[in-house]
Design a protein around this motif. Structure first.
Motif, PDB file in Angstrom:
ATOM      1  N   UNK A  61     -89.236  -1.872  15.036  1.00 42.46           N
ATOM      2  CA  UNK A  61     -88.200  -1.010  15.738  1.00 42.46           C
ATOM      3  C   UNK A  61     -89.518   0.200  16.494  1.00 42.46           C
ATOM      4  N   UNK A  62     -89.348   0.039  17.610  1.00 38.51           N
ATOM      5  CA  UNK A  62     -90.162   1.178  18.566  1.00 38.51           C
ATOM      6  C   UNK A  62     -89.056   2.469  18.640  1.00 38.51           C
ATOM      7  N   UNK A  63     -88.938   3.398  17.541  1.00 36.03           N
ATOM      8  CA  UNK A  63     -88.232   4.370  17.750  1.00 36.03           C
ATOM      9  C   UNK A  63     -88.599   5.328  18.960  1.00 36.03           C
ATOM     10  N   UNK A  64     -89.836   5.411  19.016  1.00 38.40           N
ATOM     11  CA  UNK A  64     -90.429   6.138  20.240  1.00 38.40           C
ATOM     12  C   UNK A  64     -91.145   5.194  21.005  1.00 38.40           C
ATOM     13  N   UNK A  65     -91.029   5.417  22.285  1.00 41.04           N
ATOM     14  CA  UNK A  65     -91.897   4.426  23.166  1.00 41.04           C
ATOM     15  C   UNK A  65     -93.250   4.547  23.066  1.00 41.04           C
ATOM     16  N   UNK A  66     -94.183   3.742  23.003  1.00 40.43           N
ATOM     17  CA  UNK A  66     -95.583   3.720  23.160  1.00 40.43           C
ATOM     18  C   UNK A  66     -96.258   4.210  24.310  1.00 40.43           C
ATOM     19  N   UNK A  67     -97.331   4.896  24.305  1.00 42.20           N
ATOM     20  CA  UNK A  67     -97.706   5.580  25.631  1.00 42.20           C
ATOM     21  C   UNK A  67     -98.286   4.238  26.582  1.00 42.20           C
ATOM     22  N   UNK A  68     -98.467   3.367  26.388  1.00 44.64           N
ATOM     23  CA  UNK A  68     -98.921   2.283  27.328  1.00 44.64           C
ATOM     24  C   UNK A  68     -98.592   0.850  26.934  1.00 44.64           C
ATOM     25  N   UNK A  96     -86.361   1.575  21.739  1.00 43.00           N
ATOM     26  CA  UNK A  96     -85.345   2.460  22.003  1.00 43.00           C
ATOM     27  C   UNK A  96     -86.005   3.566  23.299  1.00 43.00           C
ATOM     28  N   UNK A  97     -85.166   3.604  24.151  1.00 41.96           N
ATOM     29  CA  UNK A  97     -85.771   4.271  25.489  1.00 41.96           C
ATOM     30  C   UNK A  97     -84.793   5.515  26.126  1.00 41.96           C
ATOM     31  N   UNK A  98     -85.289   6.552  25.883  1.00 40.62           N
ATOM     32  CA  UNK A  98     -84.482   7.822  26.627  1.00 40.62           C
ATOM     33  C   UNK A  98     -84.787   7.905  27.956  1.00 40.62           C
ATOM     34  N   UNK A  99     -83.725   8.744  28.738  1.00 40.76           N
ATOM     35  CA  UNK A  99     -84.134   8.757  30.112  1.00 40.76           C
ATOM     36  C   UNK A  99     -85.604   9.238  30.720  1.00 40.76           C
TER      37      UNK A  99
END
Length: 368
Positions: free
Chosen positions: A313-320, A343-346
């Motif tokens: 689960x990618x709770x925060x998007x990775x940098x690349x 999981x992706x925020x705007x």
């Protein structure tokens, strides 16, 4: 059928591998092992999870003289967790041999390391900082070193260990064998490698994006405020056997662990601020399936290879894209099916576009 015996690995080691269900060499092992046994320097590009640890350990064991008490093999690695993992693999292979293997890393009592060094150590697995400390104290001697391995070289440079690595190399003889393994052979890695190697052979293995067909990927659009609810919704729906949840920062990992724990989820966090003995206990418990969810930052999870992990689960998007592939590559191992959720925020949309472009896939959207 191609096997480890064909590569020049002795029957005792082959039987230890077979007992662990390792029969057929992976591409990185097939290409690297004969070169290393023949004492070539190599620069190998291979993702974590492709079997590179055995690619350098097996030939190192073939070439080691257990009757000599001097240090003959050194493996430098960027994180403590990876040092522990490699040491565990090496000790399995050392079964029945009179070989001493030392893991040297910060956060662990130096006294126990000094005690072990008095009896002579054949192979050292170390993080750069702690090893340099030993070298300056004169408690480790690398003058007779035959093989130096720079593992996860790109990460070692990214974490700022270039000066330490170069200082360590100065303690070794010039005609040693040097092996560099890296997820990416960027210019910094190549520059460091070629500076200290003798006519190295480049070994390139297909990127992990070529081996992601066992992994089902999903994307969930949410907001930062609703992200924890969205994650819990998916966890309840999937109820995975074992999963890793990735956070961008230590603070985010702390907050998420607290939030999930209050909601009754069986979870523990791991990041660089947690004392080393506790980190080791957490990783051991996770490998032994004693809890369900490991919450981790990228650096803490670097190099982790736990075959039972079914979901990421990618709770925060990775940098690349490279970091994304590295994270999701923790599942779908050895032909097993894996599942990943991003999981992706705007505010993440720009990074998402770049990741999808680089992996050449529009990640399927999932509506909760």
């Amino acid at each position: 059928m191609f096997n480890f015996k064909n590569l020049g690995i002795n029957e005792k080691l082959v039987s230890i591998l077979e007992r662990d269900g390792i029969i057929i060499p992976t591409p990185i092992q097939e290409k690297s092992i004969p070169l290393i046994i023949n004492n070539n320097d190599i620069i190998a590009e291979a993702q974590t999870g492709t079997g590179k640890t055995l690619a350098f350990l097996l030939p190192m064991f073939e070439n080691i003289d257990e009757n000599s008490s001097v240090t003959q093999g050194l493996i430098l690695t960027p994180t403590r967790e990876l040092a522990i993992q490699i040491t565990e693999e090496a000790k399995k292979l050392a079964e029945g041999k009179a070989l001493n293997i030392l893991a040297a890393y910060g956060g662990k009592d130096i006294g126990s390391q000094l005690k072990k060094l008095k009896n002579g150590v054949h192979i050292i697995v170390a993080t750069p900082g702690r090893l340099l400390d030993h070298l300056k104290r004169g408690t480790i001697n690398l003058e007779a070193l035959n093989t130096l391995v720079l593992d996860e070289a790109d990460q070692m440079l990214f974490m700022g260990f270039k000066n330490e690595v170069e200082a360590i190399i100065k303690y070794t003889k010039k005609d040693r064998q040097t092996l560099c393994f890296s997820a990416t052979l960027n210019s910094a890695v190549k520059k460091l490698s070629y500076r200290y190697m003798i006519n190295p052979t480049e070994v390139l293995i297909e990127k992990e994006s070529e081996t992601l067909e066992n992994i089902k990927q999903f994307l969930i659009e949410t907001t930062d405020r609703k992200k924890q609810d969205a994650l819990c919704s998916v966890l309840d729906k999937e109820n995975p056997f074992m999963a890793i949840i990735f956070c961008r920062t230590k603070r985010r990992a702390d907050d998420l662990e607290e939030g999930l724990y209050k909601r009754g989820y069986d979870c523990k966090k791991i990041h660089s601020d947690i004392p080393q003995p506790k980190r080791e206990r957490i990783m051991k418990d996770f490998k032994n399936c004693k809890f369900q969810y490991l919450i981790a930052t990228d650096v803490a999870a670097r190099g982790l290879d736990i075959s039972a992990v079914s979901h990421i689960y990618n709770y925060d998007i990775p940098e690349n894209a490279e970091a994304y592939i590295h994270r999701i590559g923790r599942t779908g191992r050895a032909g097993q099916e894996g599942y990943t959720y991003l999981f992706v925020a705007p505010k993440d949309m720009e990074i998402l576009k770049r990741i999808e472009s680089e992996i050449d896939l529009e990640i399927p959207r999932m509506v909760l």
